[in-house]
Scaffold this motif. Structure first.
Motif, PDB file in Angstrom:
ATOM      1  N   PHE A   3      -8.862  37.791 -34.294  1.00 47.89           N
ATOM      2  CA  PHE A   3     -10.162  37.822 -33.358  1.00 47.89           C
ATOM      3  C   PHE A   3     -11.099  38.718 -34.150  1.00 47.89           C
ATOM      4  O   PHE A   3     -12.177  38.586 -34.365  1.00 47.89           O
ATOM      5  CB  PHE A   3     -10.138  38.401 -31.864  1.00 47.89           C
ATOM      6  N   SER A  12     -19.436  33.370 -34.355  1.00 51.37           N
ATOM      7  CA  SER A  12     -19.687  33.754 -33.010  1.00 51.37           C
ATOM      8  C   SER A  12     -19.052  32.725 -31.890  1.00 51.37           C
ATOM      9  O   SER A  12     -18.580  31.706 -32.087  1.00 51.37           O
ATOM     10  CB  SER A  12     -21.326  33.192 -32.756  1.00 51.37           C
ATOM     11  N   LEU A  13     -18.457  33.564 -30.758  1.00 49.00           N
ATOM     12  CA  LEU A  13     -17.491  32.935 -29.723  1.00 49.00           C
ATOM     13  C   LEU A  13     -18.489  31.732 -28.965  1.00 49.00           C
ATOM     14  O   LEU A  13     -17.957  30.988 -28.527  1.00 49.00           O
ATOM     15  CB  LEU A  13     -17.164  33.946 -28.946  1.00 49.00           C
ATOM     16  N   ALA A  14     -19.950  32.167 -29.064  1.00 50.57           N
ATOM     17  CA  ALA A  14     -20.637  31.207 -28.230  1.00 50.57           C
ATOM     18  C   ALA A  14     -21.220  29.779 -29.036  1.00 50.57           C
ATOM     19  O   ALA A  14     -21.761  28.875 -28.623  1.00 50.57           O
ATOM     20  CB  ALA A  14     -22.044  31.853 -27.812  1.00 50.57           C
ATOM     21  N   SER A  15     -20.840  29.859 -30.274  1.00 53.81           N
ATOM     22  CA  SER A  15     -21.191  28.844 -31.222  1.00 53.81           C
ATOM     23  C   SER A  15     -20.427  27.424 -30.712  1.00 53.81           C
ATOM     24  O   SER A  15     -19.400  27.474 -30.006  1.00 53.81           O
ATOM     25  CB  SER A  15     -20.819  29.035 -32.857  1.00 53.81           C
ATOM     26  N   ARG A  16     -20.781  26.263 -31.519  1.00 49.00           N
ATOM     27  CA  ARG A  16     -20.207  25.018 -31.011  1.00 49.00           C
ATOM     28  C   ARG A  16     -18.458  24.842 -31.323  1.00 49.00           C
ATOM     29  O   ARG A  16     -17.779  24.652 -30.665  1.00 49.00           O
ATOM     30  CB  ARG A  16     -21.013  24.067 -31.917  1.00 49.00           C
ATOM     31  N   GLY A  18     -16.715  27.867 -32.082  1.00 42.83           N
ATOM     32  CA  GLY A  18     -16.303  28.959 -31.923  1.00 42.83           C
ATOM     33  C   GLY A  18     -14.972  29.264 -31.182  1.00 42.83           C
ATOM     34  O   GLY A  18     -14.100  29.649 -31.789  1.00 42.83           O
ATOM     35  N   PRO A  19     -15.013  28.740 -29.961  1.00 44.65           N
ATOM     36  CA  PRO A  19     -13.588  28.768 -29.179  1.00 44.65           C
ATOM     37  C   PRO A  19     -12.515  28.130 -30.072  1.00 44.65           C
ATOM     38  O   PRO A  19     -11.429  28.531 -29.875  1.00 44.65           O
ATOM     39  CB  PRO A  19     -14.195  28.238 -27.939  1.00 44.65           C
ATOM     40  N   THR A  20     -12.754  26.941 -30.747  1.00 46.04           N
ATOM     41  CA  THR A  20     -11.871  26.232 -31.445  1.00 46.04           C
ATOM     42  C   THR A  20     -11.208  27.121 -32.477  1.00 46.04           C
ATOM     43  O   THR A  20     -10.107  27.364 -32.797  1.00 46.04           O
ATOM     44  CB  THR A  20     -12.293  24.802 -31.899  1.00 46.04           C
ATOM     45  N   TYR A  22     -11.176  30.341 -32.756  1.00 47.33           N
ATOM     46  CA  TYR A  22     -10.544  31.566 -32.270  1.00 47.33           C
ATOM     47  C   TYR A  22      -9.204  31.340 -31.455  1.00 47.33           C
ATOM     48  O   TYR A  22      -8.269  32.060 -31.598  1.00 47.33           O
ATOM     49  CB  TYR A  22     -11.493  32.287 -31.156  1.00 47.33           C
ATOM     50  N   VAL A  23      -9.052  30.105 -30.973  1.00 50.95           N
ATOM     51  CA  VAL A  23      -7.725  29.841 -30.364  1.00 50.95           C
ATOM     52  C   VAL A  23      -6.660  29.015 -31.184  1.00 50.95           C
ATOM     53  O   VAL A  23      -5.692  29.306 -31.217  1.00 50.95           O
ATOM     54  CB  VAL A  23      -8.181  29.219 -28.917  1.00 50.95           C
TER      55      VAL A  23
END
Length: 109
Positions: A3, A12-16, A18-20, A22-23
């Motif tokens: 992270f 950015s975690l809020a980008s399209r 981003g969550p993918t 990060y995880v």
């Protein structure tokens, strides 16, 4: 650590995606690392061993002290050993060790 790296890179975690981003990579590493290999050990340990094999060794090289290096010339060490023989009992005379004959001891019953 992942992270923090993603934050330093600027994802950015809020980008399209981003969550993918990060995880998924940590999940894949954990999933593949906890599977067992052909020898029954976890793959994570195999990866760690492969990494250690590629790193330079930290062990000091043991050099031969008898080799001549540059202007340094090794000097042999001479040791004189002196021994004293004492009798087991005060009534026995001192007998040199080389003059004694070896006899097997009698077994105690």
């Amino acid at each position: 650590m992942w992270f923090a790296l993603m934050l330093l890179v600027g994802v950015s975690l809020a980008s399209r995606f981003g969550p993918t981003l990060y995880v998924v990579p940590p999940f894949v590493i954990i999933f593949l690392g906890t599977r067992t290999g052909e020898d029954g050990r976890m793959n994570l340990l195999l990866w760690y061993d492969a990494l250690l094999a590629r790193l330079p060794s930290r062990r000091r090289v043991i050099r031969n002290p008898l080799l001549v290096l540059g202007n340094y010339r090794p000097t042999p060490i001479r040791i004189t050993v002196t021994t004293e023989l004492h009798p087991r009992r005060p009534s026995e005379a001192l007998v040199p060790l080389l003059g004694r004959r070896w006899r097997p001891r009698k077994a105690k019953r």
